[in-house]
Design a protein around this motif. Structure first.
Motif, short mmCIF file in Angstrom:
data_model
loop_
_atom_site.label_atom_id
_atom_site.label_comp_id
_atom_site.label_asym_id
_atom_site.label_seq_id
_atom_site.Cartn_x
_atom_site.Cartn_y
_atom_site.Cartn_z
N SER A 1 0.69 -1.14 0.00
CA SER A 1 0.03 0.07 0.04
C SER A 1 0.96 1.26 -0.02
CB SER A 1 -0.94 0.01 1.33
OG SER A 1 -1.33 1.19 1.24
N LYS A 2 0.43 2.22 -0.75
CA LYS A 2 1.19 3.61 -0.86
C LYS A 2 1.48 4.23 0.60
CE LYS A 2 -2.43 6.64 -1.97
NZ LYS A 2 -2.76 7.76 -3.02
N ASN A 3 0.63 3.74 1.42
CA ASN A 3 0.74 4.37 2.96
C ASN A 3 1.56 3.53 3.68
OD1 ASN A 3 -1.06 6.62 1.95
ND2 ASN A 3 -2.93 5.25 2.28
N LYS A 4 2.08 2.26 3.30
CA LYS A 4 2.89 1.44 4.29
C LYS A 4 4.20 1.76 4.28
CE LYS A 4 -0.84 -1.90 5.51
NZ LYS A 4 -1.19 -3.27 5.56
N ILE A 5 4.93 1.46 5.12
CA ILE A 5 6.50 1.45 4.95
C ILE A 5 6.77 0.11 4.40
CG2 ILE A 5 8.63 1.52 6.43
CD1 ILE A 5 7.14 3.50 8.16
N CYS A 6 7.58 0.09 3.35
CA CYS A 6 8.11 -1.16 2.62
C CYS A 6 9.41 -1.31 3.57
CB CYS A 6 8.38 -0.94 1.33
SG CYS A 6 9.16 -2.10 0.43
N ILE A 7 9.55 -2.57 3.79
CA ILE A 7 11.00 -2.98 4.41
C ILE A 7 11.37 -4.28 3.82
CG2 ILE A 7 11.83 -4.04 6.68
CD1 ILE A 7 9.47 -2.72 8.07
N VAL A 8 12.70 -4.03 3.34
CA VAL A 8 13.50 -5.10 2.84
C VAL A 8 14.08 -5.77 3.80
CG1 VAL A 8 15.28 -5.72 1.16
CG2 VAL A 8 14.06 -3.82 0.79
N LEU A 9 13.89 -7.22 3.99
CA LEU A 9 14.53 -8.24 4.91
C LEU A 9 15.35 -8.99 3.99
CD1 LEU A 9 11.46 -9.42 7.07
CD2 LEU A 9 13.45 -8.17 7.74
N MET A 10 16.46 -9.33 4.65
CA MET A 10 17.25 -10.20 4.27
C MET A 10 18.02 -11.11 5.12
SD MET A 10 19.77 -7.58 2.04
CE MET A 10 19.33 -5.94 2.88
N ASN A 11 18.14 -12.51 4.73
CA ASN A 11 18.45 -13.54 5.75
C ASN A 11 19.43 -14.65 5.16
OD1 ASN A 11 18.59 -15.86 7.36
ND2 ASN A 11 16.33 -15.67 7.77
N ASN A 12 20.70 -14.69 5.49
CA ASN A 12 21.55 -15.47 5.12
C ASN A 12 21.91 -16.80 5.67
OD1 ASN A 12 23.16 -14.78 7.04
ND2 ASN A 12 24.80 -14.00 5.81
N GLY A 13 20.80 -16.95 6.71
CA GLY A 13 21.10 -18.14 7.53
C GLY A 13 21.81 -17.79 8.80
N GLU A 14 22.70 -16.86 8.93
CA GLU A 14 23.50 -16.56 9.96
C GLU A 14 23.11 -15.27 10.69
OE1 GLU A 14 27.68 -16.79 9.19
OE2 GLU A 14 27.31 -18.49 8.20
N HIS A 15 22.76 -14.28 9.69
CA HIS A 15 22.46 -12.98 10.00
C HIS A 15 21.08 -12.52 9.11
CE1 HIS A 15 26.85 -13.11 10.49
NE2 HIS A 15 26.56 -12.40 11.65
#
Length: 157
Positions: free
Chosen positions: A5-19
């Motif tokens: 939604s244009k009103n919601k904050i977009c969050i990018v999540l990254m997970n490499n199995g350790e961090h």
């Protein structure tokens, strides 16, 4: 990625199995350049990227020569099960960060990255040691070692 939604904050999540890493990526559906700007400094060139078929990932994949493995959960039953299995670690992080943010009511949107950093810090410490005491102790040590004076009025602005 969450927050279409244009009103919601977009969050990018990254997970490499350790961090785990969480980065604010603007508002609404992510664009190729916003995803690239949020991720490029955190991903080693030539790495593997397991993701959904979000088109906003394409520029990042091309620029960093990433090995892309995309899954479409809308396919048939077998494809859907495979996609869910492969994407489960990141979907699990999405659920956890949503829960974490829901427990911090009244978050100032200007400070959202600080909350994301705290989430990543706690999560990464828990990956090393299940005891949350370790994360709390380390965070307090880092705070006390910081050589800065902070006025209460600056915090409550």
């Amino acid at each position: 990625m969450r927050g279409l939604s244009k009103n919601k904050i977009c969050i990018v999540l990254m997970n490499n199995g350790e961090h785990v890493l969480a980065v604010k990526c603007g508002f609404g559906k992510p664009s190729e350049t916003r995803v690239y700007d949020a991720c490029w400094s955190h991903i080693k060139e030539g790495s593997n990227l397991i993701h959904d078929e979000e088109k906003a990932h394409n520029y990042l994949i091309k620029q960093l020569n990433l090995k892309s493995k995309a899954y479409n959960a809308a396919g048939g039953k077998v494809l859907k099960e495979l996609a869910m299995k492969e994407l489960e670690p990141i979907n699990d992080e999405c659920r956890k960060i949503k829960y974490f943010l829901s427990k911090h009511k009244g978050i100032n949107k200007d400070n959202i990255q600080d909350y994301l950093n705290l989430y990543a810090f706690i999560t990464n410490c828990k990956m090393k040691d299940e005891n949350l005491y370790f994360a709390s102790n380390l965070l307090l040590k880092l705070l006390f070692l910081a050589n800065e004076k902070i006025k209460f009025r600056d915090i409550i602005k």
